[in-house]
Structures are given as structure tokens and as C-alpha cells.
Design an enzyme around this catalytic site. Structure first.
Site, PDB file in Angstrom:
ATOM      1  N   PHE A   1      -1.535 -12.195  -1.890  1.00 22.15           N
ATOM      2  CA  PHE A   1      -0.719 -13.271  -2.463  1.00 22.15           C
ATOM      3  C   PHE A   1       0.455 -13.623  -1.533  1.00 22.15           C
ATOM      4  CE2 PHE A   1       2.944 -13.702  -5.660  1.00 22.15           C
ATOM      5  CZ  PHE A   1       2.904 -15.073  -5.658  1.00 22.15           C
TER       6      PHE A   1
ATOM      7  N   TYR B   1       3.785   4.177  -5.919  1.00 26.21           N
ATOM      8  CA  TYR B   1       4.270   2.937  -5.302  1.00 26.21           C
ATOM      9  C   TYR B   1       5.757   3.074  -4.976  1.00 26.21           C
ATOM     10  CZ  TYR B   1       5.025  -2.169  -4.906  1.00 26.21           C
ATOM     11  OH  TYR B   1       5.335  -3.438  -4.483  1.00 26.21           O
TER      12      TYR B   1
ATOM     13  N   LYS C   1      -0.565   5.718   0.915  1.00 20.54           N
ATOM     14  CA  LYS C   1      -0.803   5.738   2.365  1.00 20.54           C
ATOM     15  C   LYS C   1      -0.339   4.461   3.064  1.00 20.54           C
ATOM     16  CE  LYS C   1      -4.817   7.433   3.796  1.00 20.54           C
ATOM     17  NZ  LYS C   1      -6.279   7.692   3.732  1.00 20.54           N
TER      18      LYS C   1
ATOM     19  N   THR D   1       7.600 -11.867  -8.353  1.00 22.29           N
ATOM     20  CA  THR D   1       7.343 -13.170  -7.735  1.00 22.29           C
ATOM     21  C   THR D   1       6.012 -13.704  -8.261  1.00 22.29           C
ATOM     22  OG1 THR D   1       8.551 -12.492  -5.778  1.00 22.29           O
ATOM     23  CG2 THR D   1       7.065 -14.354  -5.505  1.00 22.29           C
TER      24      THR D   1
ATOM     25  N   VAL E   1      -4.305  -0.626   7.793  1.00 19.49           N
ATOM     26  CA  VAL E   1      -3.146  -0.235   8.616  1.00 19.49           C
ATOM     27  C   VAL E   1      -2.736   1.223   8.424  1.00 19.49           C
ATOM     28  CG1 VAL E   1      -2.226  -2.575   8.798  1.00 19.49           C
ATOM     29  CG2 VAL E   1      -1.412  -1.081   6.960  1.00 19.49           C
TER      30      VAL E   1
ATOM     31  N   ALA F   1       8.198  -5.028   3.582  1.00 20.76           N
ATOM     32  CA  ALA F   1       8.306  -5.504   2.207  1.00 20.76           C
ATOM     33  C   ALA F   1       8.582  -4.336   1.289  1.00 20.76           C
ATOM     34  CB  ALA F   1       7.005  -6.200   1.794  1.00 20.76           C
TER      35      ALA F   1
END
Ligand code: UDP
Length: 330
Positions: free
Chosen positions: A15, A149, A95, A179, A61, A118
Site C-alpha cells: 500500500f 511488530y 525478521k 493511514t 530483504v 518506516a
């Protein structure tokens, strides 16, 4: 003529990542999008694939990241981002913001690139201070369902600051509050797609708890502008970017009912564990340092977002979840 800026955006098919790709393309940059497509969707960047200043790497990543050529900016936006995702793929969630951030900071160091990571209002947990200012350290349960998280993002901030102070890497940290906008995943469990999806399917709207918990919703274009300004600023400390217009989830349900004209009612379900009771950004620093504040009202933003969800197919609408997480347990 100056060389075109080369920008790596992780989570490019998600998003926020896809909207950032659009913005940097519009700024005339060469954009390298990267995504492992666990929660991202190539549909979000399909329109960029044919451009000569965009390329896409299907890569996770959390594993070593290689990008040929020079890089000016890295924006690390890869991460699952809804409480339902954290429950389904907790280890991947940990991770990507820990190992993934480490890999990207290493890449920023060798490329001498500036990196913006972010972070999130979740670093404040279930906050005891309201509204949340950047100097509040938070109230996070490390072993609760959101811990994977929240703690990964807190680690992300810590390692980013360490690379700045120890290695002199140019770093930026944005703390993003709720958001919304086009390209949110319809079935990721977040409150806005949940309510709009329910309205479109003719189902009752599910309020978790008594609906008195608050959130403050920022339209995606405003968020992208704040992030862009932060990247170009000299600020290395975390900056909140979000819309301070705070409402209860009950009021939010009423707004969605009005917007969609649904004849359905609201039903109440149990509040998930550690669900923050209130959330509102203090954006004083963003105003002072970036000269930024949100411009799009909730009425305008919700209309655009509703039009987007209406344009999706029935297939999208009725599919429970378009992602098979089974392969991503580790
Ligand atoms: N929520 C709700 N009904 C839903 C989905 C979410 O009432 O169908 C509530 C949720 O409990 C939370 C708020 O809406 O209090 C925002 O949830 P979301 O998952 O969008 O984001 P977050 O909790 O991370 O801010």
C-alpha cells in the site's frame, strides 16, 4: 545535467510502498522497487512496470540485499502491517524490521545512500500519554500478539540510530500513524477495508470492543508528502507523520454507514488483546521541521478510497484472503 536520483523502495508492491514509487517516479527519479510479495500485490505497481525508470526485484530483504549501481536513497517500507498479519506471520514480521533493516543499513553504508525507515505509532504501544509526542517512550507488551511488530520496529529505530552515530550513515525515521487510501488490502483485517468491505458485501459492520477506542486516520497522499519532506530534511530523530483528527471507532463506523448508504447495522465483537485505547499524533515537530501538515479531510479521503474499493471485482470482494501464508512460517 545532474544524474537522476536512484531510489530503492522496499515493500514496493504494498500500500504505502506503491504510492511512494509513484511519488519518486513523478519526481523524475530512477526507482528500484523490491518486495517478496507475501502481503504486497504486483497489481499495485503494474502501471510502473513498462517505465524505463522503474525496475522491480522480487526479493526478501531479510536475506542479503544486493543492488547494482549507485543509490542515493533507500526507503524501507517492507513489513506486514495489520494485526491479523502479525498473528499469521509473526516470525517474518520480526525478521523484516530487524534482519531486513540491518541488511538495508549495510547497503546504505556501502552505497553512501541516505536511508529512511518506516517506523510506526505502534512503538508507543497502548499509550499512557495523549496525544503521542516523539519523546514518549511507549507502553508496549513485548510478548503480546502485537509484540512481534512493535518490538521489531523499536529495534529498527535503535539499529538505525546506531548506524547513524557509529557509522555516520544518513538516516531518517518516520513514525507513521493509521493511514488509508486506495490499494489497501481489502481483507487484511484493518478497520477501514473491513468496514467498507462489509458494507459492499451487505454484511454487518464488526466493531471490536465497545467502539470507544480512538484512532486518527491520515490520507495516503498527505503521508507521502510528509515522508518526502522528511527524507529531504536534516532531521535524524524520529518524526510523527499522521493526521491528528481523532475519532472513536463507533463514530468511524457511522461515517462509513453514511458514506456507503448500507442498510446494515453494527455488531460488537471482543476487543483483541493489547488493542490501543487511544491514538493521536502530536505533529508539532513535523510542522516545525518539515513545514508539513495534512491537507485532505476525512470526508474527501474516504470518498476517494470508497470509489477505489467499489472499482474492485466481486472476486476481490469475496475472496477471504488472497495470500497463502503457509510457506512463510519461518
Ligand atoms: N477494528 C474494529 N473492527 C474491525 C477491525 C478493526 O472495530 O473489523 C478496530 C480495532 O480493534 C482497532 C481499530 O479498529 O481498535 C483500528 O484497527 P486496525 O487493525 O485498523 O489498526 P490498529 O489497531 O493497528 O490501529
Amino acid at each position: 545535467m545532474a544524474r537522476r536520483k536512484r531510489v530503492l523502495i522496499t515493500g514496493a508492491a504494498g500500500f504505502l510502498g506503491s504510492h511512494l514509487c509513484d511519488r519518486f517516479i513523478a519526481e523524475g527519479c530512477y526507482v528500484i522497487g523490491m518486495d517478496n510479495l507475501i502481503t504486497g500485490d504486483l497489481k499495485n505497481i503494474e502501471h510502473l512496470m513498462k517505465l524505463e525508470n522503474f525496475e522491480f526485484y522480487h526479493h526478501d530483504v531479510s536475506k542479503f540485499v544486493f543492488v547494482p549501481g549507485e543509490l542515493d536513497y533507500i526507503l524501507h517500507f517492507a513489513s506486514p502491517a495489520s494485526p491479523i498479519d502479525y498473528l499469521k506471520i509473526p516470525i517474518q514480521t520480526l525478521k523484516v524490521s530487524s534482519l531486513g533493516t540491518h541488511n538495508l543499513l549495510g547497503l546504505a553504508r556501502v552505497k553512501k545512500a541516505r536511508i529512511l525507515v518506516a517506523s510506526t505509532s505502534e512503538v508507543y504501544g497502548d499509550p499512557m500519554v495523549h496525544p503521542q509526542r516523539e519523546d514518549y517512550w511507549g507502553n508496549v507488551n513485548p510478548v503480546g500478539p502485537r509484540g512481534v511488530y512493535d518490538e521489531a520496529k523499536r529495534f529498527m529505530e535503535a539499529i538505525t540510530m546506531a548506524y547513524h552515530t557509529y557509522h555516520g550513515v544518513e538516516t531518517r525515521i518516520v513514525r507513521i500513524f493509521n493511514t488509508y487510501g486506495p490499494r489497501m488490502r481489502l481483507n487484511d483485517g484493518r478497520v477501514l477495508p473491513a468496514f467498507i468491505g462489509q458494507a459492499l458485501r451487505g454484511e454487518d459492520l464488526t466493531i471490536f470492543g465497545d467502539g470507544s477506542q480512538t484512532r486518527s486516520f491520515c490520507y495516503v497522499d498527505d503521508l507521502v508528502e510528509g515522508i518526502y519532506r522528511l527524507l529531504l530534511s536534516n532531521e535524524v530523530n524520529p518524526v510523527n507523520v499522521g493526521n491528528p483528527a481523532e475519532i472513536t471507532i463507533s463514530q468511524f463506523a457511522e461515517e462509513i454507514i453514511k458514506l456507503t448508504g448500507t442498510k446494515q447495522k453494527v455488531i460488537y465483537q471482543p476487543l483483541p488483546q493489547d488493542d490501543p485505547k487511544q491514538r493521536q499524533p502530536d505533529i508539532t515537530r513535523a510542522k516545525e521541521i518539515l513545514g508539513w501538515e495534512p491537507k485532505v479531510s476525512r470526508a474527501e479521503g474516504l470518498k476517494i478510497t470508497y470509489d477505489y474499493f467499489k472499482s474492485l471485482t466481486n472476486d476481490d470482494l469475496y475472496k477471504k484472503e488472497h495470500k497463502d501464508f503457509e510457506n512463510y512460517k519461518r
